[in-house]
Design a protein around this motif. Structure first.
Motif, PDB file in Angstrom:
ATOM      1  N   UNK A  94       1.008  -1.025   0.118  1.00 49.17           N
ATOM      2  CA  UNK A  94       0.051   0.082   0.037  1.00 49.17           C
ATOM      3  C   UNK A  94       0.913   1.345  -0.054  1.00 49.17           C
ATOM      4  N   UNK A  95       1.985   1.024   0.722  1.00 48.55           N
ATOM      5  CA  UNK A  95       2.982   2.430   0.712  1.00 48.55           C
ATOM      6  C   UNK A  95       3.480   2.484  -0.543  1.00 48.55           C
ATOM      7  N   UNK A 122     -10.739   1.882   4.362  1.00 46.41           N
ATOM      8  CA  UNK A 122      -9.421   1.874   4.127  1.00 46.41           C
ATOM      9  C   UNK A 122      -8.767   1.056   2.931  1.00 46.41           C
ATOM     10  N   UNK A 123      -7.645   1.267   2.262  1.00 43.72           N
ATOM     11  CA  UNK A 123      -6.862   0.548   1.160  1.00 43.72           C
ATOM     12  C   UNK A 123      -6.858  -0.854   1.534  1.00 43.72           C
ATOM     13  N   UNK A 137       2.143  11.420   1.544  1.00 32.10           N
ATOM     14  CA  UNK A 137       1.751  11.172   2.768  1.00 32.10           C
ATOM     15  C   UNK A 137       0.959  10.264   2.858  1.00 32.10           C
ATOM     16  N   UNK A 138       1.414   9.017   3.392  1.00 30.36           N
ATOM     17  CA  UNK A 138       0.513   7.811   3.574  1.00 30.36           C
ATOM     18  C   UNK A 138      -0.747   7.781   4.063  1.00 30.36           C
ATOM     19  N   UNK A 139      -0.793   8.875   5.393  1.00 27.91           N
ATOM     20  CA  UNK A 139      -1.911   8.873   6.142  1.00 27.91           C
ATOM     21  C   UNK A 139      -3.119   9.916   5.327  1.00 27.91           C
ATOM     22  N   UNK A 140      -2.539  10.668   4.829  1.00 27.23           N
ATOM     23  CA  UNK A 140      -3.518  11.612   4.057  1.00 27.23           C
ATOM     24  C   UNK A 140      -4.118  10.861   2.763  1.00 27.23           C
ATOM     25  N   UNK A 141      -3.341  10.006   2.221  1.00 30.32           N
ATOM     26  CA  UNK A 141      -3.716   8.963   1.162  1.00 30.32           C
ATOM     27  C   UNK A 141      -4.787   8.123   1.722  1.00 30.32           C
ATOM     28  N   UNK A 142      -4.606   7.547   2.918  1.00 31.51           N
ATOM     29  CA  UNK A 142      -5.692   6.617   3.290  1.00 31.51           C
ATOM     30  C   UNK A 142      -6.931   7.230   3.654  1.00 31.51           C
ATOM     31  N   UNK A 143      -6.848   8.682   4.230  1.00 33.54           N
ATOM     32  CA  UNK A 143      -8.061   9.408   4.454  1.00 33.54           C
ATOM     33  C   UNK A 143      -8.932   9.757   3.183  1.00 33.54           C
TER      34      UNK A 143
END
Length: 508
Positions: A472-473, A498-499, A483-489
């Motif tokens: 996923x990263x 979530x992904x 930004x992985x956190x923003x991506x998931x959001x």
């Protein structure tokens, strides 16, 4: 990608059996050819691209081990697999020493071949990914240098030296082509140029255009380059094309890019056939023309926005006054005005305006400028043409003017979603005011820019979650998010999960 297989064995039944009963396509391969001898195999490899060669060791004449040595020397990218009824370990050792990736004994077990194909497919895919990343990185570095954003450090970034070369700028004339047709025509042009100059390097950052670096031996004269362009002529009918003067080294990349693009703009603004050579129009782009060319993006932004269109005459008048303050000759002033109008007319081709009317008016104003007896007459020609152009633009509504450029921007976003695309960067690239672009994009597509970009990215994320084993990263990075956190959001807002949840639900 489908990888090509060559089977080499003097027993026809073995060749036919392997070709028919192994599930090649299931694992991403297909049998390109079979051969009954080493000489026949080498003849095939000279004519066709081969990725994997399966070969017997003992054959009449030259042996499989001899073929292995030749492949290792002349075709180092080809992976070789030995098939033999002789299970003597010494054969396996010799084969591995000469570059074989595996050694299978006859009679071959199909599941052993299929297991090998899985491994080879993973190896080839990894090589393809590495080559793609390296190629994209090289193109990005060269493109940045060509546009003048950075310097091309050949040693530091392992770039091609390019001792001597020409730049060739190509722009498709038909702006109504489908995205598939654009891709197809670009690939055809790449193929045509590569067939004539295999070492050519292609750069592209716009939807309808290509820029080609053509390495050229300094010992070859200019006539040989024009002969090459003549060979391309039948394929160039659909393209506006311009060529730079001969350049030396990567330090000249920005200069070559500017020359080729200016020649291409000259071609696009007019109605001449064939490639425009910069050396034939160089006098139009003297340093005295630069003050006018520098205002072109700002002037064009104002022209395309009905709310700022009336500000254009004042902007042009200020720039003309600045040029005249340099105490230049009338000929230099005429040259500055003509080169500016040619660049402006090239930009106008992106709008849905009547081409014949544009050509006719451009030719008239260029003739009037050349016949002007003084500076005032030349300035009057410029002012009169601009008044006519504003009147023409006022006859068209925003939807009609902007529909083609918005379509081009949509294609650009779909192709470059992984890059750091912003509304301001798009406005700068397409010569539009950001506020005007934002409003026009919403009216034309029903989405604002951010919504459209997010939709394109999220659909790609879903595709990768479904059809790949990438982490996923990695998908986060591939689709333009740092930004992985923003991506998931964002993904959760788009899909409701979530992904990780999305991928796990698909596996159930």
């Amino acid at each position: 990608m489908i990888y090509q297989v060559l089977i080499v064995d003097d027993e026809e039944i073995v060749c036919r059996g392997l070709a028919q009963f192994v599930k090649w396509k299931k694992y991403g391969f297909e049998v390109a050819a079979t051969a009954s001898s080493v000489d026949e195999a080498l003849s095939v490899m000279k004519k066709s691209h081969i990725d994997v060669a399966f070969m017997d060791i003992r054959m009449p004449g030259k042996t499989g081990l001899e073929l292995l040595r030749i492949i290792r020397q002349e075709y180092p990218d080809v992976k070789s697999v030995i098939l033999s009824g002789y299970s003597d370990f010494s054969y396996a050792q010799e084969a591995i020493r000469n570059g074989a990736v595996d050694y299978l004994t006859k009679p071959v077990v199909l599941k052993d071949i299929e297991a090998l194909l899985k491994r080879l497919k993973n190896d080839f895919d990894a090589i393809q990914d590495d080559n793609r990343i390296r190629c994209n990185r090289m193109e990005a570095l060269l493109l940045s240098a060509a546009k003048g954003y950075s310097k091309a450090d050949a040693v530091r970034f392992n770039l091609p030296a390019l001792e001597s070369w020409y730049g060739l700028s190509l722009m498709l004339k038909d702006r109504k082509l489908s995205e598939e047709d654009i891709t197809c025509k670009k690939e055809q042009m790449r193929g045509q140029i590569s067939a004539l100059v295999p070492s050519a390097i292609f750069l592209e950052d716009e939807v309808f255009s290509l820029f080609c670096l053509i390495p050229w031996d300094p010992q070859n004269d200019f006539h040989s380059f024009t002969t090459l362009l003549e060979q391309l002529c039948p394929e160039l009918e659909e393209w506006a094309t311009g060529a730079s003067k001969q350049k030396y080294g990567l330090d000249a990349l920005h200069e070559g890019w500017e020359e080729a693009c200016r020649a291409q703009h000259y071609h696009r603004a007019g109605s001449k056939e064939g490639t425009i050579l910069y050396q034939n129009i160089e006098k139009l782009f003297s340093k005295n023309a630069l003050p006018l060319q520098d205002i072109l993006p700002q002037l064009f932004q104002k022209l395309t926005n009905p709310e700022t269109r009336n500000e254009v005459p004042s902007l042009l008048n200020t720039s003309l006054t600045s040029v005249l303050s340099q105490d230049i000759s009338l000929t230099q002033y005429q040259t500055a005005c003509i080169s500016f109008l040619i660049e402006l007319n090239s930009c106008l081709k992106d709008l849905s305006l009547p081409e014949k009317e544009l050509h006719s008016s451009l030719n008239q104003v260029l003739s009037s400028i050349l016949l002007s007896q003084n500076y005032q007459g030349c300035t009057g020609c410029m002012t009169k043409y601009l008044d006519w152009l504003i009147s023409l633009l006022n006859q068209f509504n925003e939807q009609s003017l902007g529909k083609d450029v918005i379509r081009e921007i949509q294609i650009f976003i779909r192709r470059n979603y992984a890059e750091n695309i912003t509304l301001n960067s798009l406005a700068e690239q397409f010569y539009l005011h950001p506020n005007y672009l934002s409003r026009l994009f919403k009216e034309k597509t029903g989405h604002n820019f951010v919504e459209y970009l997010t939709e394109i990215r999220m659909e790609k994320v879903k595709e990768l979650l479904i059809n790949s084993d990438k982490k996923i990263i990695e998908i986060c990075d591939i689709t333009g998010y740092d930004n992985p956190r923003y991506f998931s959001k964002v993904f959760k807002q788009y899909t409701g999960m979530s992904p990780r949840e999305y991928r796990e639900n698909l596996k159930k």
